[in-house]
Design a protein around this motif. Sequence first.
Motif, PDB file in Angstrom:
ATOM      1  N   LEU A 189      39.279 -32.392  14.088  1.00 28.11           N
ATOM      2  CA  LEU A 189      40.231 -31.288  14.224  1.00 28.11           C
ATOM      3  C   LEU A 189      40.471 -30.933  15.685  1.00 28.11           C
ATOM      4  N   CYS A 190      39.396 -30.930  16.461  1.00 26.45           N
ATOM      5  CA  CYS A 190      39.504 -30.602  17.887  1.00 26.45           C
ATOM      6  C   CYS A 190      40.440 -31.569  18.605  1.00 26.45           C
ATOM      7  N   LEU A 191      40.274 -32.857  18.359  1.00 29.18           N
ATOM      8  CA  LEU A 191      41.097 -33.853  19.045  1.00 29.18           C
ATOM      9  C   LEU A 191      42.551 -33.788  18.582  1.00 29.18           C
ATOM     10  N   VAL A 192      42.760 -33.500  17.303  1.00 31.07           N
ATOM     11  CA  VAL A 192      44.138 -33.353  16.818  1.00 31.07           C
ATOM     12  C   VAL A 192      44.826 -32.195  17.529  1.00 31.07           C
ATOM     13  N   LEU A 193      44.155 -31.051  17.615  1.00 34.34           N
ATOM     14  CA  LEU A 193      44.752 -29.879  18.262  1.00 34.34           C
ATOM     15  C   LEU A 193      44.986 -30.130  19.751  1.00 34.34           C
ATOM     16  N   ALA A 253      34.197 -17.993  24.157  1.00 37.14           N
ATOM     17  CA  ALA A 253      34.851 -19.262  23.811  1.00 37.14           C
ATOM     18  C   ALA A 253      36.184 -19.005  23.111  1.00 37.14           C
ATOM     19  N   VAL A 254      36.210 -18.032  22.214  1.00 33.38           N
ATOM     20  CA  VAL A 254      37.458 -17.681  21.534  1.00 33.38           C
ATOM     21  C   VAL A 254      38.484 -17.163  22.539  1.00 33.38           C
ATOM     22  N   ALA A 255      38.031 -16.331  23.492  1.00 31.30           N
ATOM     23  CA  ALA A 255      38.936 -15.790  24.505  1.00 31.30           C
ATOM     24  C   ALA A 255      39.533 -16.901  25.362  1.00 31.30           C
ATOM     25  N   VAL A 256      38.721 -17.897  25.710  1.00 33.07           N
ATOM     26  CA  VAL A 256      39.229 -19.033  26.489  1.00 33.07           C
ATOM     27  C   VAL A 256      40.309 -19.772  25.708  1.00 33.07           C
ATOM     28  N   LEU A 257      40.078 -19.975  24.411  1.00 32.91           N
ATOM     29  CA  LEU A 257      41.065 -20.696  23.595  1.00 32.91           C
ATOM     30  C   LEU A 257      42.403 -19.982  23.561  1.00 32.91           C
ATOM     31  N   VAL A 258      42.368 -18.661  23.575  1.00 32.66           N
ATOM     32  CA  VAL A 258      43.606 -17.889  23.506  1.00 32.66           C
ATOM     33  C   VAL A 258      44.254 -17.748  24.877  1.00 32.66           C
ATOM     34  N   ALA A 259      43.454 -17.381  25.882  1.00 35.40           N
ATOM     35  CA  ALA A 259      44.014 -17.022  27.189  1.00 35.40           C
ATOM     36  C   ALA A 259      44.356 -18.230  28.050  1.00 35.40           C
ATOM     37  N   LEU A 264      27.132 -34.402  28.040  1.00 33.98           N
ATOM     38  CA  LEU A 264      28.379 -33.705  27.749  1.00 33.98           C
ATOM     39  C   LEU A 264      28.859 -32.901  28.955  1.00 33.98           C
ATOM     40  N   VAL A 265      27.926 -32.299  29.691  1.00 36.30           N
ATOM     41  CA  VAL A 265      28.305 -31.550  30.899  1.00 36.30           C
ATOM     42  C   VAL A 265      28.952 -32.477  31.913  1.00 36.30           C
ATOM     43  N   ARG A 266      28.370 -33.653  32.127  1.00 37.76           N
ATOM     44  CA  ARG A 266      28.951 -34.611  33.087  1.00 37.76           C
ATOM     45  C   ARG A 266      30.335 -35.066  32.644  1.00 37.76           C
ATOM     46  N   THR A 267      30.555 -35.101  31.324  1.00 36.87           N
ATOM     47  CA  THR A 267      31.843 -35.544  30.799  1.00 36.87           C
ATOM     48  C   THR A 267      32.898 -34.458  30.881  1.00 36.87           C
ATOM     49  N   ALA A 268      32.513 -33.203  30.580  1.00 34.80           N
ATOM     50  CA  ALA A 268      33.507 -32.149  30.387  1.00 34.80           C
ATOM     51  C   ALA A 268      33.637 -31.182  31.557  1.00 34.80           C
ATOM     52  N   ALA A 269      32.625 -31.086  32.421  1.00 33.61           N
ATOM     53  CA  ALA A 269      32.664 -30.086  33.489  1.00 33.61           C
ATOM     54  C   ALA A 269      33.727 -30.425  34.534  1.00 33.61           C
ATOM     55  N   TYR A 324      37.691 -26.613  27.947  1.00 31.55           N
ATOM     56  CA  TYR A 324      38.494 -26.102  26.825  1.00 31.55           C
ATOM     57  C   TYR A 324      38.163 -26.866  25.545  1.00 31.55           C
ATOM     58  N   ALA A 325      38.006 -28.172  25.661  1.00 26.87           N
ATOM     59  CA  ALA A 325      37.682 -28.979  24.478  1.00 26.87           C
ATOM     60  C   ALA A 325      36.331 -28.583  23.893  1.00 26.87           C
ATOM     61  N   VAL A 326      35.350 -28.317  24.757  1.00 24.51           N
ATOM     62  CA  VAL A 326      34.030 -27.914  24.273  1.00 24.51           C
ATOM     63  C   VAL A 326      34.111 -26.561  23.567  1.00 24.51           C
ATOM     64  N   CYS A 327      34.869 -25.627  24.131  1.00 24.08           N
ATOM     65  CA  CYS A 327      35.042 -24.320  23.486  1.00 24.08           C
ATOM     66  C   CYS A 327      35.704 -24.471  22.121  1.00 24.08           C
TER      67      CYS A 327
END
Length: 546
Positions: free
Chosen positions: A223-227, A310-316, A125-130, A332-335
């Motif tokens: 839900l994550c992918l929809v958003l 993680a919540v702060a990243v989603l907002v900011a 997942l790190v290799r995919t998302a980082a 962002y997707a992981v958060c």
Amino acid sequence: MSPPPAPPPLPPASSLSGPAFRWLHAGAWVLLGVALAHVFFRFSDGTLDPMELFNSDELYLPALYRDLFELGGRWAGWRLTPAPYFFPDMPLYFALQALSGSLVYATLLYAAVQVALLVLSTQFLVRTAAPPGAAALGQVVAVCVVAGLLVAYGTGTFRVMQTSVLSAIHFSTVPMALAGLALALRTFRGDSRLAPWLLGVLCFLASASDSLFAVVFTVPAGLCLVLLAVARRPVPWRRLGAILGILGGATLLGFRAVRWSTLKRSGSGYTKLRADAAWESLRQLGSLVVEQVQRSPGLTVLWVVMTLAAVAVLVARRRQWTASGSPRGGVYAVCLFGVLALGTNVGAVVLTGLFRDDTCFRYLPMSLLLPFLGLAFAAGLVPRETWQRALGAVALGVVAVAWGGTFARNPWRTEGPLVSGYYPRLVACLDENRERHGLAWGVGDYWNAKFVSLFSRTGLWVNQVEGEGRVQPWITNVDWYLARHGERPDHTFVITERLDMAGFKRRFGEPRASFQCEGVEVFVYGDGFDTALRDAFADELKVPRR
């Protein structure tokens, strides 16, 4: 509406150089091995109770293996747990048992392999998302995080990693979910033609194995992918629809497959939706969280900080990191997935009333672990290679110091039950009394039946019953209530712990003798007991008497 402005370019960030990455990565895996050995020695010296590894819940797969491959039992006779753990638990444990030839060694090897799968899926997942150039450091930190949590678990104070060393206890949903999220992100971005197929296979196998996977991964991932899709302009409806179709279709097929493969013999579930049960479940969860804060405040605070981050990243960072082509979109997707998974996992467990005591943390493996694993993604945001090397070295140093401190206070012992051979005292006592009291087959409650049958060195066999001696067809092969094997297949004794012995004696009479084993009273019966017991079993199972 005009699309959001393109994010500013990241500061120069190259991957750790080859030699630096190899040394740091190798050092992290060495520490992981040391941390695992540390946990095993703590089971052996009594810091951790070996019964965590060998209670009746954990003996589901060993009992199934012995029955099918050593005693010739029928698959059709088994009444399985609601989560039958077909993949990866069952084939993995069966292979390790066949290779090692020992229940104890197979259990320890399974723990090591499962922890390794957790690390490898996190690294995938790190290799995919980082962000570009950050994956190397993230992989090193991922190994260090797991090693550090194992060291903390070995102290007996922070039990987040407890389920990681156990089989058939829902933990396999975590590496499956992490790998599934990586495949879902690759499918969403169109990076791989193979990813959609692998995602479908993984969701099918995981859903057929454990229905908890739906709230740990399928629902929050959808839900994550929809958003994420809605946040983009234009919205990739076709790709989104394909992914949701894969997730939903594979999950439904998995649920159908488990009913077909077990001929609807798996358990119907643990509870139903009830307001009083949900409220009590929430109360128990709250009290145990407070207890955990008192036992290990530092790591608990770290979990809270990472969750809030993680919540702060989603907002900011909603606009910048969700823009098409943003190098930090994966983070962002992981958060987002982590926050959603926390809500669906905890919400489902509380609403169904599953959370009753501290053993029920096994239903929350993703919620407990993902905030800590988020450190691997946070580390990947470090912009310069020099800082990355320093941070990687610091991560290794923290784990090494933590282990060194616990080792200095309580050195490893070279003897102990997991080194010399695990032989529970209750079982040893029963074996010692086998000839004296003519013990052969017996009955006991769920928590003693598999335990004695699997660890007895003299061939004792115990069928599980409940209450006043009624059949308990729960995670067992019902054929054995009436079957006979071995030299002395007559029921002669009762392990009275947690049974209604007043009712039992009304049904089957007074014992001819009794003795104590580790504070547990054992009743010994004589002639006629086996016939009466088997007749009662046959009536309850609605089969002809033998």
